[in-house]
Design a protein around this motif. Structure first.
Motif, mmCIF file in Angstrom:
data_model
loop_
_atom_site.group_PDB
_atom_site.id
_atom_site.type_symbol
_atom_site.label_atom_id
_atom_site.label_comp_id
_atom_site.label_asym_id
_atom_site.label_seq_id
_atom_site.Cartn_x
_atom_site.Cartn_y
_atom_site.Cartn_z
ATOM 1 N N PRO A 208 0.797 -1.228 0.000
ATOM 2 C CA PRO A 208 0.000 0.000 0.000
ATOM 3 C C PRO A 208 0.830 1.279 0.000
ATOM 4 C CG PRO A 208 -0.059 -1.021 2.164
ATOM 5 C CD PRO A 208 0.612 -1.996 1.249
ATOM 6 N N LEU A 209 2.031 1.238 0.572
ATOM 7 C CA LEU A 209 2.849 2.451 0.634
ATOM 8 C C LEU A 209 3.643 2.692 -0.647
ATOM 9 C CD1 LEU A 209 4.241 2.203 4.288
ATOM 10 C CD2 LEU A 209 2.326 3.573 3.450
ATOM 11 N N GLY A 210 3.850 1.636 -1.449
ATOM 12 C CA GLY A 210 4.604 1.769 -2.688
ATOM 13 C C GLY A 210 5.953 1.090 -2.582
ATOM 14 N N VAL A 211 6.167 0.085 -3.433
ATOM 15 C CA VAL A 211 7.420 -0.671 -3.391
ATOM 16 C C VAL A 211 8.615 0.230 -3.682
ATOM 17 C CG1 VAL A 211 8.693 -2.570 -4.463
ATOM 18 C CG2 VAL A 211 6.275 -2.838 -3.968
ATOM 19 N N MET A 212 8.428 1.274 -4.509
ATOM 20 C CA MET A 212 9.525 2.164 -4.839
ATOM 21 C C MET A 212 9.430 3.481 -4.075
ATOM 22 S SD MET A 212 11.184 0.203 -6.693
ATOM 23 C CE MET A 212 12.513 1.375 -6.968
ATOM 24 N N ASN A 213 8.733 3.459 -2.949
ATOM 25 C CA ASN A 213 8.614 4.635 -2.083
ATOM 26 C C ASN A 213 9.849 4.695 -1.180
ATOM 27 O OD1 ASN A 213 7.954 6.499 -0.068
ATOM 28 N ND2 ASN A 213 5.784 5.992 -0.146
ATOM 29 N N VAL A 214 10.779 5.576 -1.510
ATOM 30 C CA VAL A 214 12.062 5.610 -0.801
ATOM 31 C C VAL A 214 11.873 5.974 0.666
ATOM 32 C CG1 VAL A 214 14.320 6.729 -0.696
ATOM 33 C CG2 VAL A 214 13.329 6.132 -2.911
ATOM 34 N N ALA A 215 10.974 6.913 0.968
ATOM 35 C CA ALA A 215 10.739 7.297 2.361
ATOM 36 C C ALA A 215 10.212 6.114 3.170
ATOM 37 C CB ALA A 215 9.761 8.467 2.419
ATOM 38 N N ALA A 216 9.296 5.341 2.576
ATOM 39 C CA ALA A 216 8.767 4.164 3.270
ATOM 40 C C ALA A 216 9.863 3.117 3.459
ATOM 41 C CB ALA A 216 7.597 3.580 2.483
ATOM 42 N N MET A 217 10.705 2.938 2.441
ATOM 43 C CA MET A 217 11.833 1.993 2.571
ATOM 44 C C MET A 217 12.721 2.377 3.745
ATOM 45 S SD MET A 217 13.336 1.360 -1.227
ATOM 46 C CE MET A 217 12.265 1.579 -2.639
ATOM 47 N N ALA A 218 13.057 3.659 3.842
ATOM 48 C CA ALA A 218 13.949 4.121 4.905
ATOM 49 C C ALA A 218 13.308 3.909 6.277
ATOM 50 C CB ALA A 218 14.296 5.591 4.695
ATOM 51 N N ALA A 219 12.004 4.183 6.383
ATOM 52 C CA ALA A 219 11.321 3.995 7.659
ATOM 53 C C ALA A 219 11.291 2.522 8.056
ATOM 54 C CB ALA A 219 9.905 4.558 7.571
ATOM 55 N N VAL A 220 10.980 1.646 7.110
ATOM 56 C CA VAL A 220 10.943 0.213 7.404
ATOM 57 C C VAL A 220 12.338 -0.294 7.774
ATOM 58 C CG1 VAL A 220 10.576 -2.071 6.382
ATOM 59 C CG2 VAL A 220 8.903 -0.249 6.005
ATOM 60 N N ALA A 221 13.362 0.169 7.048
ATOM 61 C CA ALA A 221 14.736 -0.243 7.359
ATOM 62 C C ALA A 221 15.132 0.197 8.761
ATOM 63 C CB ALA A 221 15.699 0.332 6.321
ATOM 64 N N ALA A 222 14.720 1.399 9.167
ATOM 65 C CA ALA A 222 15.039 1.885 10.511
ATOM 66 C C ALA A 222 14.351 1.037 11.575
ATOM 67 C CB ALA A 222 14.632 3.352 10.642
ATOM 68 N N VAL A 223 13.093 0.673 11.333
ATOM 69 C CA VAL A 223 12.373 -0.174 12.290
ATOM 70 C C VAL A 223 13.054 -1.536 12.415
ATOM 71 C CG1 VAL A 223 10.204 -1.411 12.691
ATOM 72 C CG2 VAL A 223 10.156 0.989 11.993
#
Length: 276
Positions: A208-223
């Motif tokens: 839902p957030l977008g596979v190529m959503n860089v901001a979402a990637m960074a947030a998930v990686a931080a978690v």
């Protein structure tokens, strides 16, 4: 013959790294690979945007990009385990052999995530077709993804796999008894499967957030990094699970939470914008 008095540090022989220097070199390489992977991911994401489906990518191209994304997102959190394994084998391996064995470990780890990437590609293909056929379905697909991710954060599989990822020493001792054939590759793949079991819920919110959503990637990686390495990681996992459950309740009414399921304007409108 050189005599070393008891308690004195070992001499710095050529080709043998002292533990402190070995860790510094290992961390530097891991960080460098992660930075390069982030640069490649960001560069690719700029030209793709966020939207439903696999963004027109064929399976081989998607898996190649997926592996780069996993290297960017996961290597910082897996680095302590990889380096612990390397220090254990370092007593029996010279510099080049140790580097090769480290590469095998990381390759096996990414191989496990490649297998999960196959499932992600299938999910993206199905959801993309559903949203194309019925745009209103995006809200319920997004709500379902957030709900599933939230429940996974509280589930027994998450608890078991997170415990392993946070304290893998017992498992690493068992790995020492593996047979020699492709040993480091199999060890990396086995540990990677634990990471998949720990983090698959965090990954599916990228639908839902977008596979190529860089901001979402960074947030998930931080978690992921904090869950595995921070002292309060298990409590953070529960807090993130609560957030996902709240997002699941809001998703049917808040389209802005679902950029990865937004089909965008019709093709005719896009052409008009481009011409205008």
């Amino acid at each position: 013959m050189t005599h070393v008095r008891p308690g004195a540090p070992a001499p710095n022989r050529p080709g043998v790294l002292l533990p402190g220097r070995e860790l510094a070199v290992g961390w530097t390489l891991m960080v460098l690979i992660a930075v390069l992977a982030w640069a490649a991911t960001v560069g690719q994401a700029r030209g793709m945007g966020t939207g439903p489906g696999s963004r027109g990518m064929a399976l081989p191209l998607f898996l190649a990009l997926w592996v780069v994304m996993m290297a960017a997102m996961m290597l910082p959190s897996v680095a302590p385990v990889a380096l612990t394994w390397v220090r254990g084998i370092g007593r029996r391996s010279a510099g080049p052999a140790r580097a090769l064995r480290t590469a095998e470990f990381v390759s096996g780890y990414l191989l496990a995530w490649t297998g999960f990437g196959l499932l992600v590609y299938g999910a993206l293909t199905v959801t993309g077709r559903l949203v194309e056929a019925a745009p209103g379905a995006a809200r319920w697909i997004g709500a379902g993804a957030f709900l599933l991710a939230g429940l996974q954060q509280f589930g027994p599989l998450k608890r078991v796999c997170l415990r392993h990822c946070r304290n893998p020493m017992f498992q690493l001792a068992r790995y020492a008894r593996y047979r020699r054939w492709a040993k480091d590759l199999r060890v990396g793949a086995h540990h990677g499967l634990y990471c998949v079991g720990c983090c698959w819920g965090l990954m599916i919110v990228m639908i839902p957030l977008g596979v190529m959503n860089v901001a979402a990637m960074a947030a998930v990686a931080a978690v992921i990094f904090l869950e595995k390495l921070w002292r309060q990681g298990p409590w953070l996992a529960w807090a993130v699970g609560l957030v996902f459950l709240v997002l699941a309740a809001l998703a049917p009414f808040q389209d802005w939470l679902l950029p990865g399921l937004d089909p965008g304007p019709p093709m005719g409108e896009m052409e008009m914008r481009r011409m205008g």
